[in-house]
Scaffold this motif. Structure first.
Motif, PDB file in Angstrom:
ATOM      1  N   CYS A   1      62.500 -17.680 -55.009  1.00 52.74           N
ATOM      2  CA  CYS A   1      63.110 -16.356 -54.858  1.00 52.74           C
ATOM      3  C   CYS A   1      64.624 -16.511 -54.893  1.00 52.74           C
ATOM      4  CB  CYS A   1      62.725 -15.730 -53.519  1.00 52.74           C
ATOM      5  SG  CYS A   1      60.960 -15.477 -53.344  1.00 52.74           S
ATOM      6  N   VAL A   2      65.277 -15.733 -55.747  1.00 49.94           N
ATOM      7  CA  VAL A   2      66.743 -15.804 -55.816  1.00 49.94           C
ATOM      8  C   VAL A   2      67.330 -14.398 -55.744  1.00 49.94           C
ATOM      9  CG1 VAL A   2      66.712 -17.928 -57.170  1.00 49.94           C
ATOM     10  CG2 VAL A   2      66.913 -15.751 -58.359  1.00 49.94           C
ATOM     11  N   LYS A   3      68.481 -14.299 -55.133  1.00 49.05           N
ATOM     12  CA  LYS A   3      69.121 -12.994 -54.960  1.00 49.05           C
ATOM     13  C   LYS A   3      70.505 -12.994 -55.604  1.00 49.05           C
ATOM     14  CE  LYS A   3      69.992  -9.504 -51.458  1.00 49.05           C
ATOM     15  NZ  LYS A   3      70.149  -9.200 -50.041  1.00 49.05           N
TER      16      LYS A   3
ATOM     17  N   ARG B   1      76.164   0.765 -46.999  1.00 46.60           N
ATOM     18  CA  ARG B   1      75.489  -0.277 -47.772  1.00 46.60           C
ATOM     19  C   ARG B   1      76.535  -1.193 -48.383  1.00 46.60           C
ATOM     20  NH1 ARG B   1      71.673   2.814 -51.616  1.00 46.60           N
ATOM     21  NH2 ARG B   1      70.407   3.991 -50.175  1.00 46.60           N
TER      22      ARG B   1
ATOM     23  N   ARG C   1      77.665  -3.043 -54.489  1.00 46.07           N
ATOM     24  CA  ARG C   1      77.223  -4.042 -55.453  1.00 46.07           C
ATOM     25  C   ARG C   1      77.690  -3.755 -56.867  1.00 46.07           C
ATOM     26  NH1 ARG C   1      73.046  -6.976 -53.119  1.00 46.07           N
ATOM     27  NH2 ARG C   1      72.824  -6.244 -51.013  1.00 46.07           N
TER      28      ARG C   1
ATOM     29  N   ASP D   1      70.680 -19.821 -52.461  1.00 43.81           N
ATOM     30  CA  ASP D   1      69.440 -19.924 -53.244  1.00 43.81           C
ATOM     31  C   ASP D   1      69.471 -21.071 -54.251  1.00 43.81           C
ATOM     32  OD1 ASP D   1      68.140 -17.912 -51.902  1.00 43.81           O
ATOM     33  OD2 ASP D   1      68.807 -16.339 -53.278  1.00 43.81           O
TER      34      ASP D   1
ATOM     35  N   MET E   1      64.515  -9.416 -57.273  1.00 44.22           N
ATOM     36  CA  MET E   1      64.411  -7.968 -57.282  1.00 44.22           C
ATOM     37  C   MET E   1      65.806  -7.425 -57.012  1.00 44.22           C
ATOM     38  SD  MET E   1      62.393  -5.494 -54.671  1.00 44.22           S
ATOM     39  CE  MET E   1      63.735  -4.709 -53.807  1.00 44.22           C
TER      40      MET E   1
ATOM     41  N   ALA F   1      66.421  -0.485 -51.195  1.00 47.41           N
ATOM     42  CA  ALA F   1      65.234  -1.133 -50.614  1.00 47.41           C
ATOM     43  C   ALA F   1      65.637  -1.998 -49.421  1.00 47.41           C
ATOM     44  CB  ALA F   1      64.577  -2.011 -51.680  1.00 47.41           C
TER      45      ALA F   1
ATOM     46  N   SER G   1      64.365  -4.987 -46.363  1.00 44.63           N
ATOM     47  CA  SER G   1      63.749  -6.307 -46.441  1.00 44.63           C
ATOM     48  C   SER G   1      62.225  -6.219 -46.602  1.00 44.63           C
ATOM     49  CB  SER G   1      64.124  -7.065 -45.163  1.00 44.63           C
ATOM     50  OG  SER G   1      63.500  -8.286 -45.122  1.00 44.63           O
TER      51      SER G   1
ATOM     52  N   THR H   1      61.315  -5.049 -50.097  1.00 45.66           N
ATOM     53  CA  THR H   1      61.595  -6.169 -51.009  1.00 45.66           C
ATOM     54  C   THR H   1      60.449  -7.177 -50.963  1.00 45.66           C
ATOM     55  OG1 THR H   1      63.949  -5.870 -50.609  1.00 45.66           O
ATOM     56  CG2 THR H   1      63.286  -7.957 -51.586  1.00 45.66           C
TER      57      THR H   1
ATOM     58  N   GLY I   1      65.447 -18.927 -49.665  1.00 46.96           N
ATOM     59  CA  GLY I   1      66.503 -19.372 -48.762  1.00 46.96           C
ATOM     60  C   GLY I   1      66.174 -18.925 -47.342  1.00 46.96           C
TER      61      GLY I   1
ATOM     62  N   SER J   1      69.906 -14.631 -46.819  1.00 47.83           N
ATOM     63  CA  SER J   1      70.797 -14.364 -47.941  1.00 47.83           C
ATOM     64  C   SER J   1      72.237 -14.336 -47.443  1.00 47.83           C
ATOM     65  CB  SER J   1      70.436 -13.029 -48.592  1.00 47.83           C
ATOM     66  OG  SER J   1      70.720 -11.983 -47.687  1.00 47.83           O
TER      67      SER J   1
ATOM     68  N   THR K   1      69.432 -10.836 -43.200  1.00 47.18           N
ATOM     69  CA  THR K   1      68.522 -10.526 -42.095  1.00 47.18           C
ATOM     70  C   THR K   1      67.650 -11.740 -41.776  1.00 47.18           C
ATOM     71  OG1 THR K   1      66.749  -9.735 -43.536  1.00 47.18           O
ATOM     72  CG2 THR K   1      68.335  -8.093 -42.788  1.00 47.18           C
ATOM     73  N   GLY K   2      67.412 -12.580 -42.795  1.00 48.43           N
ATOM     74  CA  GLY K   2      66.543 -13.738 -42.603  1.00 48.43           C
ATOM     75  C   GLY K   2      65.096 -13.342 -42.359  1.00 48.43           C
ATOM     76  N   THR K   3      64.732 -12.124 -42.729  1.00 47.52           N
ATOM     77  CA  THR K   3      63.376 -11.645 -42.444  1.00 47.52           C
ATOM     78  C   THR K   3      62.502 -11.523 -43.699  1.00 47.52           C
ATOM     79  OG1 THR K   3      64.144  -9.375 -42.639  1.00 47.52           O
ATOM     80  CG2 THR K   3      64.076 -10.296 -40.422  1.00 47.52           C
ATOM     81  N   MET K   4      63.140 -11.497 -44.859  1.00 47.57           N
ATOM     82  CA  MET K   4      62.358 -11.256 -46.079  1.00 47.57           C
ATOM     83  C   MET K   4      61.286 -12.326 -46.288  1.00 47.57           C
ATOM     84  SD  MET K   4      61.348 -11.195 -49.245  1.00 47.57           S
ATOM     85  CE  MET K   4      62.096 -12.680 -49.965  1.00 47.57           C
TER      86      MET K   4
HETATM   87  C1  FAD Z   1      67.735  -1.229 -56.837  1.00 47.91           C
HETATM   88  C2  FAD Z   1      68.001  -2.106 -55.642  1.00 47.91           C
HETATM   89  C3  FAD Z   1      69.094  -1.836 -54.844  1.00 47.91           C
HETATM   90  C4  FAD Z   1      69.354  -2.642 -53.747  1.00 47.91           C
HETATM   91  N1  FAD Z   1      70.391  -2.297 -52.992  1.00 47.91           N
HETATM   92  C5  FAD Z   1      70.649  -3.025 -51.914  1.00 47.91           C
HETATM   93  C6  FAD Z   1      71.716  -2.631 -51.077  1.00 47.91           C
HETATM   94  O1  FAD Z   1      72.361  -1.631 -51.316  1.00 47.91           O
HETATM   95  N2  FAD Z   1      71.996  -3.425 -50.000  1.00 47.91           N
HETATM   96  C7  FAD Z   1      71.259  -4.576 -49.734  1.00 47.91           C
HETATM   97  O2  FAD Z   1      71.556  -5.267 -48.745  1.00 47.91           O
HETATM   98  N3  FAD Z   1      70.245  -4.938 -50.529  1.00 47.91           N
HETATM   99  C8  FAD Z   1      69.915  -4.192 -51.592  1.00 47.91           C
HETATM  100  N4  FAD Z   1      68.887  -4.571 -52.377  1.00 47.91           N
HETATM  101  C9  FAD Z   1      68.203  -5.835 -52.145  1.00 47.91           C
HETATM  102  C10 FAD Z   1      67.179  -5.820 -51.041  1.00 47.91           C
HETATM  103  O3  FAD Z   1      67.208  -4.693 -50.260  1.00 47.91           O
HETATM  104  C11 FAD Z   1      67.392  -7.053 -50.182  1.00 47.91           C
HETATM  105  O4  FAD Z   1      67.178  -8.143 -51.046  1.00 47.91           O
HETATM  106  C12 FAD Z   1      66.409  -7.151 -49.041  1.00 47.91           C
HETATM  107  O5  FAD Z   1      66.732  -6.165 -48.097  1.00 47.91           O
HETATM  108  C13 FAD Z   1      66.383  -8.544 -48.412  1.00 47.91           C
HETATM  109  O6  FAD Z   1      67.244  -8.592 -47.303  1.00 47.91           O
HETATM  110  P1  FAD Z   1      68.163  -9.834 -46.973  1.00 47.91           P
HETATM  111  O7  FAD Z   1      69.217  -9.976 -47.977  1.00 47.91           O
HETATM  112  O8  FAD Z   1      68.592  -9.650 -45.559  1.00 47.91           O
HETATM  113  O9  FAD Z   1      67.148 -11.064 -47.105  1.00 47.91           O
HETATM  114  P2  FAD Z   1      66.977 -12.443 -46.276  1.00 47.91           P
HETATM  115  O10 FAD Z   1      65.733 -12.323 -45.527  1.00 47.91           O
HETATM  116  O11 FAD Z   1      68.238 -12.743 -45.518  1.00 47.91           O
HETATM  117  O12 FAD Z   1      66.849 -13.389 -47.523  1.00 47.91           O
HETATM  118  C14 FAD Z   1      66.272 -14.696 -47.407  1.00 47.91           C
HETATM  119  C15 FAD Z   1      65.895 -15.202 -48.776  1.00 47.91           C
HETATM  120  O13 FAD Z   1      64.924 -14.345 -49.359  1.00 47.91           O
HETATM  121  C16 FAD Z   1      65.118 -14.286 -50.760  1.00 47.91           C
HETATM  122  N5  FAD Z   1      65.466 -12.883 -51.147  1.00 47.91           N
HETATM  123  C17 FAD Z   1      66.040 -11.916 -50.392  1.00 47.91           C
HETATM  124  N6  FAD Z   1      66.211 -10.808 -51.115  1.00 47.91           N
HETATM  125  C18 FAD Z   1      65.718 -11.060 -52.355  1.00 47.91           C
HETATM  126  C19 FAD Z   1      65.612 -10.317 -53.563  1.00 47.91           C
HETATM  127  N7  FAD Z   1      66.043  -9.047 -53.639  1.00 47.91           N
HETATM  128  N8  FAD Z   1      65.066 -10.919 -54.648  1.00 47.91           N
HETATM  129  C20 FAD Z   1      64.616 -12.215 -54.582  1.00 47.91           C
HETATM  130  N9  FAD Z   1      64.701 -12.972 -53.479  1.00 47.91           N
HETATM  131  C21 FAD Z   1      65.238 -12.401 -52.380  1.00 47.91           C
HETATM  132  C22 FAD Z   1      66.258 -15.231 -51.087  1.00 47.91           C
HETATM  133  O14 FAD Z   1      65.721 -16.507 -51.395  1.00 47.91           O
HETATM  134  C23 FAD Z   1      67.034 -15.258 -49.790  1.00 47.91           C
HETATM  135  O15 FAD Z   1      67.799 -16.453 -49.647  1.00 47.91           O
HETATM  136  C24 FAD Z   1      68.547  -3.780 -53.454  1.00 47.91           C
HETATM  137  C25 FAD Z   1      67.442  -4.039 -54.247  1.00 47.91           C
HETATM  138  C26 FAD Z   1      67.164  -3.197 -55.323  1.00 47.91           C
HETATM  139  C27 FAD Z   1      65.944  -3.466 -56.129  1.00 47.91           C
END
Ligand code: FAD
Length: 253
Positions: free
Chosen positions: A6-8, A23, A26, A37, A60, A91, A93, A96, A115, A118, A123-126
């Protein structure tokens, strides 16, 4: 061994974070593959080199987030899956994780790597939600990682050292920043990446609808943390008594 990483795509951590409507902003800012990542990608590549199989990179996000996948492909990953859909704007966590789970199930895997957190949302919850949706055991905070065809062995970082954890596959592992030394994409890698399979998916492709993307969290306020107060300087001749007073005030003694 088929590994999904998974990559962000995140705003460049070297630039100040901009907030808009509660927010992270971006669009109109420089975004990069989350540096955290890169360790997950490298871990996947090392496992493929040791055990064979393929590394699929999945993300995503808004359409431009595909750049994070391209970077991973140029590092050596075999294929990419990008999920983007207007219904996913904002979206959280949980959403997602639900969407990534559907795409990962479709891709097939032995091991999922993410990871620990991120660099932007952190949040470290995804990953935990993702493991739950996929019905997988998860091993978090891996600072070292090895695998066989049927299990993964992880040195799991703790406050005082590490635990050695062995887990059967399929599983999900989250990796810390120190787990390895991510490679730089070579010129050959960058050219080869252009020909690698890269799927673009919407919710429709995953058999999901806007209802599956409904966000249950609301960010009501974002505020700056208080600046750290400077410390107190105590002159030598009165240091012991003053420190004792301070500890008593803090109810530490
Ligand atoms: C159209 C769209 C708009 C978005 N807008 C926002 C926004 O405005 N603000 C925002 O914070 N986020 C946004 N996101 C992304 C999404 O909401 C976050 O990725 C999600 O909330 C994960 O939270 P985190 O970063 O705290 O993840 P964490 O739990 O901190 O992430 C841990 C690990 O999970 C994986 N991971 C996390 N997110 C993703 C991802 N999206 N895809 C693949 N791997 C992932 C990575 O390996 C990461 O290191 C958007 C996504 C989409 C599709």
């Amino acid at each position: 061994m088929n590994v999904v990483v998974c990559v962000k795509h995140v705003p460049d951590p070297n630039a100040p974070v901009e907030i808009q409507d509660n927010r992270i902003k971006r669009t109109g800012v420089q975004n990069v593959l989350d540096p955290g990542d890169m360790y997950g990608i490298e871990a996947g590549l090392l496992l493929r080199e040791a055990l064979g199989g393929e590394v699929t990179v999945i993300s995503m996000g808004p359409v431009q987030a595909v750049e994070a996948i391209k970077r991973a492909l140029s590092m050596g990953a075999d294929r990419g899956v990008m999920i983007s859909d207007d219904a996913l704007t904002g979206a959280d966590s949980l959403v997602t994780a639900r969407v990534l789970a559907a795409a990962i199930r479709r891709a097939g895997f032995d091991l999922v790597i993410a990871g620990v957190e991120s660099t932007d949302g952190y949040t470290g919850t995804m990953p935990s939600s993702l493991a739950e949706f996929l019905g997988l055991p998860q091993v978090t905070f891996a600072k070292r990682l090895s695998a066989s065809a049927s299990s993964v062995t992880v040195d799991r970082q703790t406050a005082s050292g590490y635990h050695v954890v062995e887990c059967s596959l399929p599983a999900l592992v989250t990796v810390t920043a120190g787990v390895n030394e991510p490679r730089y994409p070579s010129f050959k890698g960058i050219m080869a990446a252009k020909k690698k399979p890269l799927e673009h998916l919407t919710l429709d492709h995953l058999g999901m609808s806007a209802a599956d993307a409904e966000v249950e969290q609301e960010i009501v306020q974002i505020s700056a943390v208080d600046e750290r107060k400077s410390g107190t300087r105590v002159a030598n001749d009165e240091a012991a008594a003053r420190i004792a007073d301070l500890l008593a005030e803090a109810k530490a003694i």
